[in-house]
Design a protein around this motif. Sequence first.
Motif, PDB file in Angstrom:
ATOM      1  N   ALA A   1      35.091  34.967  29.534  1.00  0.00           N
ATOM      2  CA  ALA A   1      35.664  35.002  30.877  1.00  0.00           C
ATOM      3  C   ALA A   1      37.145  34.654  30.836  1.00  0.00           C
ATOM      4  CB  ALA A   1      34.913  34.036  31.787  1.00  0.00           C
ATOM      5  N   ALA A   2      37.504  33.668  30.003  1.00  0.00           N
ATOM      6  CA  ALA A   2      38.911  33.287  29.878  1.00  0.00           C
ATOM      7  C   ALA A   2      39.741  34.436  29.323  1.00  0.00           C
ATOM      8  CB  ALA A   2      39.036  32.054  28.981  1.00  0.00           C
ATOM      9  N   ALA A   3      39.195  35.141  28.340  1.00  0.00           N
ATOM     10  CA  ALA A   3      39.923  36.270  27.754  1.00  0.00           C
ATOM     11  C   ALA A   3      40.123  37.381  28.772  1.00  0.00           C
ATOM     12  CB  ALA A   3      39.170  36.792  26.536  1.00  0.00           C
ATOM     13  N   GLY A   4      39.091  37.676  29.558  1.00  0.00           N
ATOM     14  CA  GLY A   4      39.220  38.707  30.583  1.00  0.00           C
ATOM     15  C   GLY A   4      40.237  38.332  31.636  1.00  0.00           C
ATOM     16  N   LEU A   5      40.228  37.065  32.066  1.00  0.00           N
ATOM     17  CA  LEU A   5      41.199  36.614  33.060  1.00  0.00           C
ATOM     18  C   LEU A   5      42.606  36.652  32.488  1.00  0.00           C
ATOM     19  CD1 LEU A   5      41.954  35.333  35.758  1.00  0.00           C
ATOM     20  CD2 LEU A   5      41.351  33.104  34.793  1.00  0.00           C
ATOM     21  N   ALA A   6      42.769  36.202  31.240  1.00  0.00           N
ATOM     22  CA  ALA A   6      44.093  36.218  30.614  1.00  0.00           C
ATOM     23  C   ALA A   6      44.632  37.640  30.518  1.00  0.00           C
ATOM     24  CB  ALA A   6      44.013  35.579  29.225  1.00  0.00           C
ATOM     25  N   GLU A   7      43.765  38.579  30.164  1.00  0.00           N
ATOM     26  CA  GLU A   7      44.185  39.972  30.067  1.00  0.00           C
ATOM     27  C   GLU A   7      44.717  40.471  31.399  1.00  0.00           C
ATOM     28  OE1 GLU A   7      42.262  44.131  28.394  1.00  0.00           O
ATOM     29  OE2 GLU A   7      40.984  42.754  29.529  1.00  0.00           O
ATOM     30  N   ARG A   8      44.012  40.160  32.489  1.00  0.00           N
ATOM     31  CA  ARG A   8      44.462  40.618  33.812  1.00  0.00           C
ATOM     32  C   ARG A   8      45.800  39.969  34.189  1.00  0.00           C
ATOM     33  NH1 ARG A   8      40.188  42.629  32.673  1.00  0.00           N
ATOM     34  NH2 ARG A   8      38.617  43.505  34.087  1.00  0.00           N
ATOM     35  N   LEU A   9      45.922  38.681  33.917  1.00  0.00           N
ATOM     36  CA  LEU A   9      47.153  37.978  34.286  1.00  0.00           C
ATOM     37  C   LEU A   9      48.349  38.498  33.497  1.00  0.00           C
ATOM     38  CD1 LEU A   9      45.725  34.348  34.546  1.00  0.00           C
ATOM     39  CD2 LEU A   9      46.644  35.706  36.437  1.00  0.00           C
TER      40      LEU A   9
ATOM     41  N   ALA B   1      24.419  48.517  42.369  1.00  0.00           N
ATOM     42  CA  ALA B   1      24.891  47.178  42.741  1.00  0.00           C
ATOM     43  C   ALA B   1      25.763  46.582  41.650  1.00  0.00           C
ATOM     44  CB  ALA B   1      23.691  46.269  43.016  1.00  0.00           C
ATOM     45  N   GLY B   2      25.388  46.783  40.389  1.00  0.00           N
ATOM     46  CA  GLY B   2      26.185  46.250  39.294  1.00  0.00           C
ATOM     47  C   GLY B   2      27.554  46.886  39.207  1.00  0.00           C
ATOM     48  N   LEU B   3      27.608  48.205  39.374  1.00  0.00           N
ATOM     49  CA  LEU B   3      28.902  48.885  39.345  1.00  0.00           C
ATOM     50  C   LEU B   3      29.781  48.457  40.512  1.00  0.00           C
ATOM     51  CD1 LEU B   3      27.732  52.472  38.310  1.00  0.00           C
ATOM     52  CD2 LEU B   3      29.078  50.879  36.917  1.00  0.00           C
ATOM     53  N   ASP B   4      29.183  48.304  41.694  1.00  0.00           N
ATOM     54  CA  ASP B   4      29.949  47.869  42.861  1.00  0.00           C
ATOM     55  C   ASP B   4      30.503  46.462  42.685  1.00  0.00           C
ATOM     56  OD1 ASP B   4      29.614  50.253  44.151  1.00  0.00           O
ATOM     57  OD2 ASP B   4      27.999  49.567  45.467  1.00  0.00           O
ATOM     58  N   LEU B   5      29.750  45.618  41.974  1.00  0.00           N
ATOM     59  CA  LEU B   5      30.220  44.260  41.731  1.00  0.00           C
ATOM     60  C   LEU B   5      31.588  44.275  41.064  1.00  0.00           C
ATOM     61  CD1 LEU B   5      29.484  41.184  41.709  1.00  0.00           C
ATOM     62  CD2 LEU B   5      28.556  41.560  39.434  1.00  0.00           C
ATOM     63  N   HIS B   6      31.806  45.236  40.171  1.00  0.00           N
ATOM     64  CA  HIS B   6      33.088  45.350  39.471  1.00  0.00           C
ATOM     65  C   HIS B   6      34.101  46.175  40.248  1.00  0.00           C
ATOM     66  CE1 HIS B   6      32.069  43.588  35.488  1.00  0.00           C
ATOM     67  NE2 HIS B   6      30.838  43.904  35.859  1.00  0.00           N
ATOM     68  N   ARG B   7      33.653  47.225  40.914  1.00  0.00           N
ATOM     69  CA  ARG B   7      34.591  48.163  41.535  1.00  0.00           C
ATOM     70  C   ARG B   7      35.195  47.635  42.828  1.00  0.00           C
ATOM     71  NH1 ARG B   7      30.775  53.550  40.881  1.00  0.00           N
ATOM     72  NH2 ARG B   7      31.295  54.036  38.695  1.00  0.00           N
ATOM     73  N   LEU B   8      34.432  46.857  43.587  1.00  0.00           N
ATOM     74  CA  LEU B   8      34.843  46.519  44.946  1.00  0.00           C
ATOM     75  C   LEU B   8      35.435  45.128  45.101  1.00  0.00           C
ATOM     76  CD1 LEU B   8      31.831  48.077  46.905  1.00  0.00           C
ATOM     77  CD2 LEU B   8      34.030  49.124  46.312  1.00  0.00           C
ATOM     78  N   ALA B   9      35.290  44.280  44.083  1.00  0.00           N
ATOM     79  CA  ALA B   9      35.825  42.925  44.208  1.00  0.00           C
ATOM     80  C   ALA B   9      37.340  42.929  44.006  1.00  0.00           C
ATOM     81  CB  ALA B   9      35.166  42.015  43.176  1.00  0.00           C
ATOM     82  N   PRO B  10      38.069  42.006  44.644  1.00  0.00           N
ATOM     83  CA  PRO B  10      39.530  41.982  44.497  1.00  0.00           C
ATOM     84  C   PRO B  10      39.993  41.500  43.138  1.00  0.00           C
ATOM     85  CG  PRO B  10      38.800  40.133  45.832  1.00  0.00           C
ATOM     86  CD  PRO B  10      37.586  40.994  45.613  1.00  0.00           C
ATOM     87  N   GLY B  11      39.134  40.798  42.392  1.00  0.00           N
ATOM     88  CA  GLY B  11      39.547  40.237  41.113  1.00  0.00           C
ATOM     89  C   GLY B  11      40.182  38.871  41.293  1.00  0.00           C
ATOM     90  N   PRO B  12      40.243  38.089  40.214  1.00  0.00           N
ATOM     91  CA  PRO B  12      40.722  36.704  40.332  1.00  0.00           C
ATOM     92  C   PRO B  12      42.244  36.556  40.382  1.00  0.00           C
ATOM     93  CG  PRO B  12      40.075  37.156  38.074  1.00  0.00           C
ATOM     94  CD  PRO B  12      39.727  38.393  38.862  1.00  0.00           C
ATOM     95  N   VAL B  13      42.996  37.588  40.012  1.00  0.00           N
ATOM     96  CA  VAL B  13      44.443  37.429  39.919  1.00  0.00           C
ATOM     97  C   VAL B  13      45.045  37.043  41.263  1.00  0.00           C
ATOM     98  CG1 VAL B  13      46.619  38.614  39.443  1.00  0.00           C
ATOM     99  CG2 VAL B  13      44.656  38.954  37.935  1.00  0.00           C
ATOM    100  N   LEU B  14      44.601  37.697  42.329  1.00  0.00           N
ATOM    101  CA  LEU B  14      45.147  37.409  43.653  1.00  0.00           C
ATOM    102  C   LEU B  14      44.906  35.959  44.049  1.00  0.00           C
ATOM    103  CD1 LEU B  14      46.573  38.711  46.076  1.00  0.00           C
ATOM    104  CD2 LEU B  14      44.314  39.258  47.007  1.00  0.00           C
ATOM    105  N   ALA B  15      43.719  35.429  43.701  1.00  0.00           N
ATOM    106  CA  ALA B  15      43.422  34.034  44.023  1.00  0.00           C
ATOM    107  C   ALA B  15      44.297  33.085  43.225  1.00  0.00           C
ATOM    108  CB  ALA B  15      41.944  33.750  43.753  1.00  0.00           C
ATOM    109  N   VAL B  16      44.552  33.410  41.951  1.00  0.00           N
ATOM    110  CA  VAL B  16      45.422  32.564  41.139  1.00  0.00           C
ATOM    111  C   VAL B  16      46.841  32.594  41.693  1.00  0.00           C
ATOM    112  CG1 VAL B  16      46.395  32.210  38.840  1.00  0.00           C
ATOM    113  CG2 VAL B  16      43.984  32.844  39.087  1.00  0.00           C
ATOM    114  N   VAL B  17      47.311  33.780  42.077  1.00  0.00           N
ATOM    115  CA  VAL B  17      48.645  33.898  42.669  1.00  0.00           C
ATOM    116  C   VAL B  17      48.736  33.064  43.939  1.00  0.00           C
ATOM    117  CG1 VAL B  17      50.238  35.475  43.818  1.00  0.00           C
ATOM    118  CG2 VAL B  17      49.142  36.143  41.685  1.00  0.00           C
TER     119      VAL B  17
END
Length: 445
Positions: free
Chosen positions: A42-50, A363-379
């Motif tokens: 999870a940390a690696a995925g978040l770091a990649e996005r940031l 439902a699984g695909l929507d979980l990834h496609r429709l969420a805003p992602g964590p970057v906006l929350a970190v910002v």
Amino acid sequence: MPHRDDLVPESAPDPAAPPPQGARATRIAIISASVGAGHDGAAAGLAERLVEHGFVVDRHDFLDLLPAGAGRLLCGAYHHLLTWLPEGYQRLYAATDRAARPGLVWRVLFRAAERSTLRALAPDTGAVVSTYPGAGQVLGALRRRGRLKVPALTYLTDFSVHALWVAPGIDAHLAVHPVPAAQAHVRGAAAVTVVGPVTHARFAPPAAGQRAAARDRFALPHDTPLALLVAGSWGVGPVRRAAAEIRETGVAVPVVVCGRNRALAEQLRRDGVEHVFGWVDDMPGLMHACDVLVQNAGGLTSLEAFATGLPVASFRCIPGHGQTNAAALEEAGLAAWIRDPDKLAPVLGELLHGPRGRAQRAAGLDLHRLAPGPVLAVVSGVRSRTGPTAVPVPARMRGRRRIPLTAATVAATVSLGVAAPLAHAYNETPDRFTAVTHYLDGDGR
């Protein structure tokens, strides 16, 4: 030892507008723990996005921040409990989950990590994100006492929220789905936000021809359904029994990934299981080759399977978080929890060929496609700093400032494809659903 991802990769998108001359990038610290692979994943995925959005990212392993080798001792004890005394781990998990606050031993351990945590953070750090409960406890305590001056956020990597995940003092708790968000809210977590999961971009539905090519690459048969059986990076739990039971159904052929557990791989081969792998570097490809995922812990591999469009079943779950994650995934309508081995064959059949499988894939695909992602929350956390020491947000994120974080969160909660599954969960188990309804209704804290 801490490591850094200081450079924007060549694949990162060009900013819409270059940053002003002399502007510095915002530095974000992420603290995970090499306990299994899920927290680090999870940390690696978040770091990649940031990094893609222009941030500088420092990553730290919480086990290295504990004193005198205590982190490795803690990790080893946890591994041995899961392997040799799972009922002991279940008792420990339940006891710490019921406690109003961490016990004395945990508090002493966390307090001992405070100084090294502060030393690990660069002076220009703009925010700190934890993907491990212990790290969140330390950061929350530092924030409460005013020793940590920048926002601290916890990214809830599990689908179920143990008490240790929620720490007073943490500025915001980020969840992958409304179900864990509701659990965190009921436990008193601050600023719970649904942001969705982060996985590597390679975890995506297979394109035309990729499935056949992946089966060739892994020497798997083309003419039968394949059930990918995983048990985390440690290969723990009753994996041999689960593999035998899948094979005996005749519904699918088991393809077993043992992680770093070489002894398990050898035992399975002696058992006559034909397709056995150790550590797999190309998990996206192996998921493309298979038709259903069977897992026992509800961790990162489940999120990766959702992203590839695989239906997921929880079976022979490990104690503690394995079982609570299975319950939460079932409540969310994302994975079937097979408690009775006699139900294994019919449920696998439904996931492979029936509407249940199609609904879970969507439902699984929507979980990834429709969420805003964590970057906006970190910002948003970085921007919450006030005064002359506030750290500037990267230019490529400034165009998004007009998007209210709350609106994005509400939109994600409503649109994640969970309305029907949550309604089903309420009809089946209304008592367990209370947390979700209170969260969505805005009741409680």
